[in-house]
Scaffold this active site. Structure first.
Site, PDB file in Angstrom:
ATOM      1  CE  LYS A  12      -3.883  -2.221   2.484  1.00  0.00           C
ATOM      2  NZ  LYS A  12      -4.658  -2.211   3.754  1.00  0.00           N
ATOM      3  CE1 TYR A  52      -9.298  -3.223   1.160  1.00  0.00           C
ATOM      4  CE2 TYR A  52      -8.633  -1.239  -0.016  1.00  0.00           C
ATOM      5  CZ  TYR A  52      -8.305  -2.347   0.759  1.00  0.00           C
ATOM      6  OH  TYR A  52      -7.003  -2.582   1.135  1.00  0.00           O
ATOM      7  CG  ASN A 115      -3.523  -2.283   7.278  1.00  0.00           C
ATOM      8  OD1 ASN A 115      -3.444  -1.787   6.155  1.00  0.00           O
ATOM      9  ND2 ASN A 115      -4.510  -3.078   7.651  1.00  0.00           N
ATOM     10  CG  HIS A 118      -5.326  -6.366   0.004  1.00  0.00           C
ATOM     11  ND1 HIS A 118      -6.506  -6.506   0.697  1.00  0.00           N
ATOM     12  CD2 HIS A 118      -5.414  -7.217  -1.068  1.00  0.00           C
ATOM     13  CE1 HIS A 118      -7.278  -7.380   0.069  1.00  0.00           C
ATOM     14  NE2 HIS A 118      -6.643  -7.826  -1.007  1.00  0.00           N
ATOM     15  CD  GLU A 129      -8.971  -9.333  -3.042  1.00  0.00           C
ATOM     16  OE1 GLU A 129      -7.783  -9.719  -2.949  1.00  0.00           O
ATOM     17  OE2 GLU A 129      -9.712  -9.160  -2.047  1.00  0.00           O
TER      18      GLU A 129
HETATM   19  P1  IDP Z   1      -7.546  -7.018   5.857  1.00  0.00           P
HETATM   20  O1  IDP Z   1      -6.800  -5.977   5.045  1.00  0.00           O
HETATM   21  O2  IDP Z   1      -6.673  -7.595   6.937  1.00  0.00           O
HETATM   22  O3  IDP Z   1      -8.216  -8.073   5.017  1.00  0.00           O
HETATM   23  P2  IDP Z   1     -10.201  -5.884   6.311  1.00  0.00           P
HETATM   24  O4  IDP Z   1     -11.016  -6.067   7.559  1.00  0.00           O
HETATM   25  O5  IDP Z   1     -10.659  -6.579   5.073  1.00  0.00           O
HETATM   26  O6  IDP Z   1      -8.701  -6.246   6.667  1.00  0.00           O
HETATM   27  O7  IDP Z   1     -10.139  -4.303   6.042  1.00  0.00           O
HETATM   28  C1  IDP Z   1      -9.617  -3.826   4.820  1.00  0.00           C
HETATM   29  C2  IDP Z   1      -8.733  -2.650   5.111  1.00  0.00           C
HETATM   30  O8  IDP Z   1      -9.554  -1.577   5.592  1.00  0.00           O
HETATM   31  C3  IDP Z   1      -7.686  -2.840   6.211  1.00  0.00           C
HETATM   32  O9  IDP Z   1      -6.522  -3.489   5.760  1.00  0.00           O
HETATM   33  C4  IDP Z   1      -7.422  -1.409   6.616  1.00  0.00           C
HETATM   34  O10 IDP Z   1      -6.577  -0.757   5.651  1.00  0.00           O
HETATM   35  C5  IDP Z   1      -8.825  -0.794   6.515  1.00  0.00           C
HETATM   36  N1  IDP Z   1      -9.532  -0.828   7.788  1.00  0.00           N
HETATM   37  C6  IDP Z   1     -10.178  -1.863   8.345  1.00  0.00           C
HETATM   38  N2  IDP Z   1     -10.730  -1.532   9.531  1.00  0.00           N
HETATM   39  C7  IDP Z   1     -10.435  -0.226   9.712  1.00  0.00           C
HETATM   40  C8  IDP Z   1     -10.708   0.722  10.748  1.00  0.00           C
HETATM   41  O11 IDP Z   1     -11.355   0.419  11.754  1.00  0.00           O
HETATM   42  N3  IDP Z   1     -10.215   1.990  10.565  1.00  0.00           N
HETATM   43  C9  IDP Z   1      -9.495   2.350   9.470  1.00  0.00           C
HETATM   44  N4  IDP Z   1      -9.214   1.506   8.475  1.00  0.00           N
HETATM   45  C10 IDP Z   1      -9.666   0.222   8.592  1.00  0.00           C
HETATM   46 MG    MG Z   2      -9.875  -7.984   3.802  1.00  0.00          MG
END
Ligand code: IDP
Ligand code: MG
Length: 153
Positions: A12, A52, A115, A118, A129
């Site tokens: 990212k 997303y 984070n 992905h 995807e």
């Molecule tokens: P993942 O990336 O581990 O699969 P997901 O729950 O699918 O996690 O969420 C997708 C992305 O959305 C996360 O990687 C993060 O970048 C963002 N995200 C998820 N939850 C939050 C939140 O509570 N605040 C801000 N960003 C979030």
């Molecule tokens: Mg996810």
């Protein structure tokens, strides 16, 4: 025998900006995973919203789309035995504060909004995807000389 799988991975914008692209790619390569497609691009809003889509309507959705479209990402397809679970484990928990050391998020991240990476969470997600980010013939089929030293025949 493990299933040969493909995972759609995004390094990212925060990871690219922080100069962690090489470090992250090196981890996947050292694990033995094969890169079968790879590109650097600024993800469009349309692509981000498709990718997303499951999070549409959640409070963080707008911020997530802003983040992922803010600067270039490295988008790739990794292939290997059980690649989907292996890459998710290497990436670590979604919330970096909960990610264990040794994972990418556990070593380099602090907050869920930055984070770093992905990866697809299922075979179905991976197919969806990959189709969003790459043309059907983009993934290359090739063997590496080291493959027999990573996966038994
Ligand atoms: P993942 O990336 O581990 O699969 P997901 O729950 O699918 O996690 O969420 C997708 C992305 O959305 C996360 O990687 C993060 O970048 C963002 N995200 C998820 N939850 C939050 C939140 O509570 N605040 C801000 N960003 C979030
Ligand atoms: Mg996810």
């Amino acid at each position: 025998m493990a299933d040969n799988q493909r995972s759609l991975v995004i390094i990212k914008p925060d990871a690219v900006q922080r100069g962690l692209t090489g470090e992250i790619l090196a981890r996947y390569e050292r694990r033995g995973l094969r890169i079968v497609a790879l590109k650097l691009e600024v993800v469009s809003r349309e692509t981000a919203e498709r990718h997303y889509a499951e999070h549409e309507g959640k409070p963080f959705f707008a911020g997530l789309v802003d983040y992922i479209t803010s600067s270039p990402s490295v988008v790739l397809i990794l292939e290997g035995p059980d690649a989907i679970g292996v890459v998710r484990t290497m990436n670590g928990a979604t919330r970096p504060a909960e990610a264990v050391p040794g994972t990418i998020r556990g070593d380099f991240g602090l907050t869920v909004g930055r984070n770093l990476v992905h990866a697809s969470d299922s075979v179905e997600s991976a197919a969806r995807e990959v189709g969003i980010f790459f043309d059907a013939d983009a993934a290359l089929v090739y063997q590496r000389a080291i493959d027999p030293w990573i996966v038994e025949a």
